[in-house]
Write a protein that holds these residues in place. Structure first.
Motif, PDB file in Angstrom:
ATOM      1  N   ASN A 154     -41.076  18.980  12.923  1.00 35.23           N
ATOM      2  CA  ASN A 154     -41.260  20.111  13.183  1.00 35.23           C
ATOM      3  C   ASN A 154     -42.873  21.368  13.309  1.00 35.23           C
ATOM      4  N   ASP A 156     -43.305  22.694  15.966  1.00 32.88           N
ATOM      5  CA  ASP A 156     -43.100  23.844  16.788  1.00 32.88           C
ATOM      6  C   ASP A 156     -45.013  24.343  17.514  1.00 32.88           C
ATOM      7  N   ASP A 181     -34.338  20.294  18.434  1.00 30.77           N
ATOM      8  CA  ASP A 181     -34.678  21.906  17.836  1.00 30.77           C
ATOM      9  C   ASP A 181     -35.543  22.926  19.259  1.00 30.77           C
ATOM     10  N   HIS A 183     -36.266  25.405  21.977  1.00 24.67           N
ATOM     11  CA  HIS A 183     -35.776  27.040  21.888  1.00 24.67           C
ATOM     12  C   HIS A 183     -36.268  27.162  23.340  1.00 24.67           C
ATOM     13  N   GLU A 190     -43.596  32.011  15.113  1.00 23.20           N
ATOM     14  CA  GLU A 190     -42.608  31.859  14.202  1.00 23.20           C
ATOM     15  C   GLU A 190     -41.560  32.735  13.818  1.00 23.20           C
TER      16      GLU A 190
HETATM   17 CA    CA Z   1     -38.711  24.538  14.063  1.00 18.94          CA
END
Ligand code: CA
Ligand code: CA
Length: 302
Positions: A154, A156, A181, A183, A190
Motif C-alpha cells: 500500500n 500510495d 487501489d 485513485h 492522503e
Molecule cells: Ca492506499
C-alpha cells in the motif's frame, strides 16, 4: 492481450497465493482492479462503518512471470490507467489527520467525467490516475494488502502513474505480482485516509532483469526524468530517512561517487516528499533527476 478480471483478488501478498494468470517476460496485459472497498460502497447511503473490512484493499492477482527467480528484478511499465466513472471518498471519525474533528461517518460520491473528478457541479479537478497498492510476494511471510513492506504493497505513491516504470526485487519464483487501489486523484499525504477511490483497468508490461549483481531492496520508480525511491517506517521521519538512504545507496552503486558528495547532490536537487501519513507504516519518497546517473540509467547493477 490477456485480460485479467477483477474477480480474482488477494487480500495479502504472500507465498501461498496460487497465480490467476501467467505471463511471459515482455508481455503486456490488461488488469481490472476493484476499488479499495471491494465495491461494497455504491451510494452515499453506504457507510464505511457498515462494510466488511476483511474485503477491503483487494489486489488483483497474483500474476506469475515465467522464469522469475528470487534475486531478479521485476520491471513493470504502467502504460495506461482507464478509470471507472464513479469514485468514492469516506470521512471516518477518529481516522486520518483530522481525528475527532469529524463527527460522523460520511460517504461522498465523486463522479469522474471529461477527464476531471467532481465535488458537486461546480468544483472539479483534473484526474491524476495512480495505483495505490502494487507489489510482489514478500516470499517468506504474508503481508495484508493494506500494509507496506520492502515488497511494495500500500505505497500510495502518486508517481506510480501512467508512464512510470517500477522496479521490484523478486523474492519468490514467478514474482507473483498484484495491484489494486486505483485513485482518480490523491494529495500527497492522503491525509483523510483515502484518495478518490475508484475501479480501473490498467495496461501494463511485465519484464525481468535476470541475476543483477545489486538490487535495490525496495521499489524504485523511473518517471518523467526522475528516479524515485520510496521509503517506509513507523514514523514519517523514519520513512524519509529510509527513502533518502536508499537514494544514497542507489547513486553510490551506480556512480561510485563518495558519500559526502552524494549527500550534497541529494540535498541540492533531490525532493523529499510525503506519500502517505495515515497507515501504521508511513511512506515517503525522494525524487532525483536521472541525469545524476550514467547512461543507461537502470537502478540495478548488471
Ligand atoms: Ca492506499
Ligand atoms: Ca486508496
Amino acid at each position: 492481450m490477456q485480460e485479467i478480471k477483477r474477480t480474482d483478488v488477494i487480500f495479502q501478498f504472500g507465498p501461498n497465493n496460487p497465480p490467476i494468470a501467467t505471463v511471459r517476460p515482455g508481455e503486456t496485459v490488461s488488469v481490472e482492479t476493484d476499488d479499495c472497498f471491494r465495491s461494497q460502497i455504491r451510494s452515499e447511503k453506504d457507510l464505511v462503518t457498515q462494510i466488511d473490512f476483511s474485503e477491503v484493499n483487494p489486489a488483483t492477482g497474483p500474476i506469475a512471470v515465467k522464469g522469475a527467480e528470487p534475486g531478479d528484478v521485476l520491471v513493470v511499465d504502467i502504460r495506461r490507467i482507464e478509470l471507472g466513472s464513479t469514485g468514492f471518498m469516506v470521512a471516518i471519525p477518529g481516522e486520518g489527520a483530522f481525528g475527532e474533528r469529524l463527527q460522523e461517518s460520511v460517504t461522498r460520491v465523486i463522479p469522474v467525467k471529461d477527464g476531471r473528478f467532481w465535488f458537486g457541479d461546480e468544483l472539479s479537478f483534473p484526474v491524476h490516475p495512480m495505483i495505490g497498492v502494487i507489489g510482489v510476494s514478500p516470499g517468506d511471510r504474508e503481508v495484508p494488502c493494506g500494509e507496506i513492506g520492502d515488497h511494495g504493497g500500500n505505497l500510495d505513491a502518486k508517481v506510480i502513474r501512467p508512464g512510470a516504470r517500477v522496479y521490484f526485487h523478486v523474492r519468490q519464483e514467478g514474482a507473483m505480482f498484484a495491484l489494486g487501489d486505483a485513485h482518480a486523484g490523491m494529495g500527497d499525504g492522503e491525509s483523510l485516509i483515502c484518495g478518490v477511490e475508484i475501479p480501473a483497468r490498467v495496461e501494463l508490461t511485465l519484464d525481468l532483469i535476470k541475476h543483477p549483481s545489486i538490487v535495490p531492496p525496495r521499489p524504485v520508480v523511473d518517471v518523467d526524468g526522475l528516479f524515485v525511491t520510496i521509503g517506509l517506517g513507523p514514523t514519517l521521519d523514519e520513512a524519509a530517512s529510509c527513502a533518502l538512504n536508499d537514494m544514497m545507496d542507489l547513486i553510490h552503486w551506480k556512480t561510485g561517487r563518495a558519500l559526502d558528495e552524494i549527500s550534497m547532490l541529494i540535498s541540492a536537487v533531490g525532493d523529499l516528499k510525503v506519500c502517505q501519513i495515515v497507515d501504521p507504516q508511513k511512506t515517503a519518497r525522494v525524487e532525483m533527476p536521472k541525469s545524476v546517473l550514467p547512461e543507461p540509467s537502470l537502478p540495478v547493477l548488471p
